[in-house]
Design a protein around this motif. Structure first.
Motif, PDB file in Angstrom:
ATOM      1  N   ARG A  13      40.024  43.141  35.555  1.00 31.28           N
ATOM      2  CA  ARG A  13      39.924  41.702  35.742  1.00 31.28           C
ATOM      3  C   ARG A  13      41.012  40.977  34.951  1.00 31.28           C
ATOM      4  N   THR A  14      41.448  39.857  35.487  1.00 28.72           N
ATOM      5  CA  THR A  14      42.442  39.041  34.800  1.00 28.72           C
ATOM      6  C   THR A  14      41.758  38.163  33.765  1.00 28.72           C
ATOM      7  N   GLY A  15      42.566  37.561  32.902  1.00 27.60           N
ATOM      8  CA  GLY A  15      42.008  36.650  31.918  1.00 27.60           C
ATOM      9  C   GLY A  15      41.290  35.476  32.569  1.00 27.60           C
ATOM     10  N   LYS A  16      41.822  34.977  33.660  1.00 23.03           N
ATOM     11  CA  LYS A  16      41.170  33.869  34.368  1.00 23.03           C
ATOM     12  C   LYS A  16      39.817  34.292  34.920  1.00 23.03           C
ATOM     13  N   GLN A  17      39.741  35.484  35.500  1.00 25.70           N
ATOM     14  CA  GLN A  17      38.471  35.955  36.048  1.00 25.70           C
ATOM     15  C   GLN A  17      37.417  36.101  34.946  1.00 25.70           C
ATOM     16  N   ILE A  18      37.833  36.618  33.795  1.00 20.34           N
ATOM     17  CA  ILE A  18      36.894  36.756  32.674  1.00 20.34           C
ATOM     18  C   ILE A  18      36.468  35.381  32.186  1.00 20.34           C
ATOM     19  N   TYR A  19      37.411  34.452  32.082  1.00 22.14           N
ATOM     20  CA  TYR A  19      37.090  33.094  31.635  1.00 22.14           C
ATOM     21  C   TYR A  19      36.117  32.422  32.599  1.00 22.14           C
ATOM     22  N   ASP A  20      36.385  32.528  33.882  1.00 18.45           N
ATOM     23  CA  ASP A  20      35.507  31.898  34.873  1.00 18.45           C
ATOM     24  C   ASP A  20      34.093  32.458  34.803  1.00 18.45           C
ATOM     25  N   ALA A  21      33.986  33.767  34.514  1.00 22.31           N
ATOM     26  CA  ALA A  21      32.668  34.397  34.485  1.00 22.31           C
ATOM     27  C   ALA A  21      31.931  34.147  33.173  1.00 22.31           C
ATOM     28  N   ALA A  22      32.634  34.097  32.055  1.00 24.24           N
ATOM     29  CA  ALA A  22      31.972  34.065  30.748  1.00 24.24           C
ATOM     30  C   ALA A  22      32.091  32.736  30.014  1.00 24.24           C
TER      31      ALA A  22
END
Length: 333
Positions: free
Chosen positions: A44-53
């Motif tokens: 996962r990209t940093g954006k995907q992790i940010y959006d999820a968490a």
């Protein structure tokens, strides 16, 4: 001798064989599912992790969600102002993500993600959050090396500091400095230094007073996070506000232009340099050149504990007159 009866052979029909193959494939897939999920998360990209968490509280744009949405009164951090985003190094941000707000004196409502995210994912999401400051003119907090005793750092600061020193020799004295540093813009800092001295004079005993007040300015002209370097030009004007007769001032104005440089070294080491001149307005006193070097290393208690940064400084001063030797000093800190 009679022969033993032969063991009957089991025969599988084609439909039964296909069913067993399908069952084995399904069981194998279930066994590999956690590995596949972990691999997917690792990619996962940093954006995907940010959006999820993170986005549920901090918002998709990093500006923070309103109180009516998050359901609590504690203000949610806004990641977009560069003065906030770049101030602290990424390691401090990672510590908060891993252990939660209290690890850096923030509110407990900031949860810990150390068991939900891998270290690689934490680094990715911190790098993404750092990207909310789009102005690359702001030096990153990783270039804010530990403060030395004499060597001026290159990083533009925004803080108030009180320093104290005691002279045991002679009649004895105690010197204090109040240092106020204010950062403005991406690269600039203004500074006020107010010394206050207590001295034991042979004639009238102990006395105290304000020394020569200094006004200063600094500008970071170059910084690069990848190489770990920062370079600043600065200057101070030391005003004759102290009482010369009582030994609290020089009695004349001094101009002090200088440059400061900082370099990150391997294994949390650092190198800092300051070089410049002291130019008195009273021409009965010679101009002086000075240079100072500080070398040290930071040690942390555990991964996110308090940091101790021992260092040693090499100081040199030379009056710019023929035949005057350079004065050297070593200052541990």
């Amino acid at each position: 001798m009679s022969s033993l009866p032969s063991r009957p052979r089991a025969s599988l029909s084609l439909p039964t064989l296909l069913s067993l193959v399908a069952l084995f494939t399904m069981l194998a897939g279930l066994a590999l599912a956690p590995t596949l999920v972990a691999q997917g998360q690792a990619n996962r990209t940093g954006k995907q992790i940010y959006d999820a968490a993170c986005a549920a509280c901090h918002g998709p744009d990093g500006r923070g969600m309103p109180q009516s949405t998050v359901g609590f009164t504690v203000p949610v951090a806004d990641f977009t102002p560069c003065t906030f985003n770049t101030r602290e190094p990424s390691g401090d941000w990672a510590a908060i993500v891993h252990d939660g707000g209290p690890v850096r004196a923030f509110d407990r409502l900031m949860p810990a993600f150390g068991e939900a995210l891998t270290w690689d994912e934490i680094e990715k999401v911190v790098a993404y959050i750092k990207g909310f400051c789009a102005d690359k003119a702001w030096p990153r907090g990783e270039l804010n090396f530990p403060r030395a005793i004499a060597t001026e750092k290159a990083y533009p600061e925004d803080e108030a500091v009180i320093t104290s020193s005691i002279l045991m020799g002679g009649n004895g004295s105690a010197a204090n400095k109040f240092i106020y540093e204010h950062r403005f813009g991406a690269r600039n800092q203004c500074e006020v230094i107010v010394p206050y001295t207590m001295a034991n004079r042979p004639v009238d005993g102990w006395s105290s007073g304000i020394g020569d007040v200094a006004l200063g300015a600094k500008r970071a002209v170059y910084h690069d996070l990848a190489s770990g370097r920062i370079l600043s030009v600065a200057g101070e004007v030391v005003l004759p506000t102290g009482n010369r007769e009582r030994g609290f001032g020089k009695g004349y104005t001094v101009f002090e232009p200088f440059v400061s440089f900082g370099q990150a070294l391997p294994s949390d080491g650092f190198f800092q340099f300051q070089g410049g001149m002291e130019i008195p307005t009273d021409r009965d006193h010679a101009d002086e050149a000075f240079w100072r070097i500080a070398v040290g290393k930071s040690f942390a208690r555990g991964r996110f504990g308090r940091t101790w940064s021992p260092m040693v400084e090499l100081l040199a001063v030379k009056e710019l007159e023929e035949g005057v030797a350079t004065q050297w000093d070593v200052l541990p800190g």
